[in-house]
Scaffold this motif. Structure first.
Motif, PDB file in Angstrom:
ATOM      1  N   ASP A  89       0.963   5.885  -0.980  1.00 14.33           N
ATOM      2  CA  ASP A  89       0.245   7.121  -1.286  1.00 14.33           C
ATOM      3  C   ASP A  89      -0.009   7.208  -2.790  1.00 14.33           C
ATOM      4  O   ASP A  89       0.487   6.391  -3.574  1.00 14.33           O
ATOM      5  CB  ASP A  89       1.059   8.327  -0.814  1.00 14.33           C
ATOM      6  CG  ASP A  89       1.207   8.364   0.702  1.00 14.33           C
ATOM      7  OD1 ASP A  89       0.220   8.045   1.395  1.00 14.33           O
ATOM      8  OD2 ASP A  89       2.311   8.695   1.179  1.00 14.33           O
ATOM      9  N   ASN A  92       2.873   0.188  12.258  1.00 15.70           N
ATOM     10  CA  ASN A  92       2.018   1.375  12.185  1.00 15.70           C
ATOM     11  C   ASN A  92       2.634   2.657  12.723  1.00 15.70           C
ATOM     12  O   ASN A  92       2.064   3.732  12.571  1.00 15.70           O
ATOM     13  CB  ASN A  92       0.690   1.112  12.906  1.00 15.70           C
ATOM     14  CG  ASN A  92       0.850   0.997  14.419  1.00 15.70           C
ATOM     15  OD1 ASN A  92       1.941   0.714  14.921  1.00 15.70           O
ATOM     16  ND2 ASN A  92      -0.229   1.200  15.160  1.00 15.70           N
ATOM     17  N   ASN A 112       3.711  -0.426   5.322  1.00 18.23           N
ATOM     18  CA  ASN A 112       3.009  -1.524   4.653  1.00 18.23           C
ATOM     19  C   ASN A 112       3.926  -2.456   3.866  1.00 18.23           C
ATOM     20  O   ASN A 112       3.587  -2.899   2.772  1.00 18.23           O
ATOM     21  CB  ASN A 112       1.933  -0.944   3.728  1.00 18.23           C
ATOM     22  CG  ASN A 112       0.780  -0.335   4.489  1.00 18.23           C
ATOM     23  OD1 ASN A 112      -0.125  -1.036   4.933  1.00 18.23           O
ATOM     24  ND2 ASN A 112       0.819   0.986   4.666  1.00 18.23           N
ATOM     25  N   THR A 142       2.984   6.383   3.261  1.00 14.26           N
ATOM     26  CA  THR A 142       2.174   5.213   3.621  1.00 14.26           C
ATOM     27  C   THR A 142       2.904   3.900   3.372  1.00 14.26           C
ATOM     28  O   THR A 142       2.757   2.941   4.138  1.00 14.26           O
ATOM     29  CB  THR A 142       0.851   5.239   2.830  1.00 14.26           C
ATOM     30  OG1 THR A 142       0.117   6.406   3.200  1.00 14.26           O
ATOM     31  CG2 THR A 142       0.007   4.009   3.118  1.00 14.26           C
ATOM     32  N   LYS A 185       0.851  -1.183   0.000  1.00 13.85           N
ATOM     33  CA  LYS A 185       0.000   0.000   0.000  1.00 13.85           C
ATOM     34  C   LYS A 185       0.885   1.231   0.000  1.00 13.85           C
ATOM     35  O   LYS A 185       1.964   1.228   0.581  1.00 13.85           O
ATOM     36  CB  LYS A 185      -0.908   0.000   1.236  1.00 13.85           C
ATOM     37  CG  LYS A 185      -1.941   1.110   1.287  1.00 13.85           C
ATOM     38  CD  LYS A 185      -2.806   0.977   2.537  1.00 13.85           C
ATOM     39  CE  LYS A 185      -3.864   2.070   2.608  1.00 13.85           C
ATOM     40  NZ  LYS A 185      -4.689   1.946   3.848  1.00 13.85           N
TER      41      LYS A 185
END
Length: 416
Positions: free
Chosen positions: A277, A324, A334, A330, A275
């Protein structure tokens, strides 16, 4: 575990080793290595990570510290460990007494029950452009090694350090691989240390950054180990059908150019985010599944690189869990094969473990289990490993861009 209110549900199927099937439908146990980072506040306790690691058949883990909870949890499991000393400890390790104390506290007590095989001193130090940090690296490694010798552990544990691919000045074609000329003064004595002690030369390699930098020009198939025409090195005449192998062999050639062809190369980090941006091209579950799944198939097939076809791939996938609390875009949070609840981030041949409840602590690098009421041994933990998109790796990403342009140029010349 029940005393801490933790319920772990795992089916007999999940206890089977992680297997992947090749085109002949032959299943092989994957001798995979995985980076076990803990920059998160929602991860399962180390005790409960043990069955997860066993369920996928992973045989090697790399830590970014020497977390005593992890080392105790994996006692008598046979899983091999690389433990690490963060960059912030290098100046302290210049003192032989400090180095000896660190080894006595963070390594010796866990042997032989926990199979610690390597100590990584620092991470990507030479590409920080910090002369004091670079100057501390080799003395720190030498003192840690001397500490191991004084405890008669040098035949059991090796000392090394991990580098960014940005230490290369040229990498295309792979046969032209050369280290940066400004790093020669640091690298030559460092390589002599590796040769003398028999420790591996660690490289962090991320083909993902080449694709992210120029997705319109870099063939996705070439970075995801999918069928493609590939490229031929015009000097060695070796054929490359994926970028990672080309990068690894560029390092092999760079070592050979300095007279160190017998130094072993291992990939301490590589992976693909599931995952990202909007501006992080390619960061999808499907691409992460293809990259890591195809990579593990290659590892299972005992396939070396074109330059070293008979040498086993020693590769550590980044990473075990999504984390996290990692800063940055992002994608940084991930890279995990698994989510914190033990379920797979995407399916590549394993089902994962269902954690009915998870006791965690809020401290970075101290996740899972009951709160750690005792103070950690000095130097046992770090504030965390480098952000993958730190300055050192951003410069590496720019380097990859130049690298990929050369590849694409030749890709189209060769394949019309």
């Amino acid at each position: 575990m029940e005393g801490r209110g933790f319920l772990l549900h795992i089916s007999s199927l999940l206890l089977l080793p992680f297997v992947v099937s090749d085109s002949s439908n032959i299943e092989s146990v994957a001798p995979i290595g995985i980076n076990y980072g803990q920059i998160a506040n929602n991860l399962p306790s180390p005790d409960n990570v043990v069955p997860l690691v066993k369920s996928i058949g992973a045989t090697r883990l790399k830590l970014y510290d020497a977390d005593p909870r992890v080392l105790k949890a994996f006692s008598n499991t046979g899983v091999e460990f690389i433990v690490s000393l963060g960059n912030e400890y290098l100046s302290k390790m210049r003192d032989p007494k400090q180095a000896l104390s660190w080894v006595k506290i963070n390594v010796q007590p866990y042997l032989p029950s926990t199979k610690i095989t390597s100590i990584a001193v620092g991470n990507e130090v030479l590409t920080f452009n910090d002369t004091s940090l670079s100057a501390n690296l080799l003395p720190a490694m030498q003192n840690v090694y001397s500490a191991l010798c004084s405890l008669n552990l040098q035949d059991r544990v090796v000392v090394t350090t991990a580098h960014s691919l940005a230490i290369l000045q040229t990498s295309y074609p792979p046969s032209s691989g050369k280290f940066r000329s400004d790093l020669a003064g640091c690298l030559t004595p460092l390589l002599n240390f590796h040769l003398k002690t028999g420790s591996p030369f660690l490289i962090n390699a991320y083909p993902y950054f080449a694709y992210k930098a120029d997705p319109k020009q870099v063939p996705l198939e070439f970075v995801l180990f999918q069928p493609n025409p590939g490229i031929v090195d015009p000097v060695s005449n070796l054929h490359y059908d994926n970028m990672l192998f080309a990068q690894i062999d560029a390092v092999h050639y760079a070592l050979e150019s300095l007279g160190f062809k017998n130094v072993c190369v291992q990939i301490s980090e590589t992976g693909w985010p599931s995952k990202g941006d909007a501006d992080e091209a390619g960061a999808t579950p499907e691409n992460a599944k293809k990259y890591n799944g195809n990579l593990i198939k290659l590892i299972c097939g005992n396939k070396g690189t074109p330059m070293r076809p008979n040498t086993d791939l020693n590769i550590y996938v980044f990473a075990l869990f999504n984390e996290n609390m990692k800063p940055g875009p992002t994608s940084e949070r991930n890279y995990g094969l698994f989510k914190p609840d033990g379920s797979p981030s995407y399916y590549i041949g394993f089902n994962g473990t269902s954690f009915a409840s998870t006791n965690t602590t809020s401290g970075v690098g101290n996740s899972g289990g009951t709160p750690n009421t005792s103070s950690s041994p000095p130097g046992s933990s770090s504030t965390g490993y480098l952000s993958i998109t730190s300055d050192a790796v951003v410069s590496c990403a720019n380097f990859f861009c130049v690298y990929s342009i050369s590849i694409i140029h030749n890709y189209f010349i060769i394949n019309g």
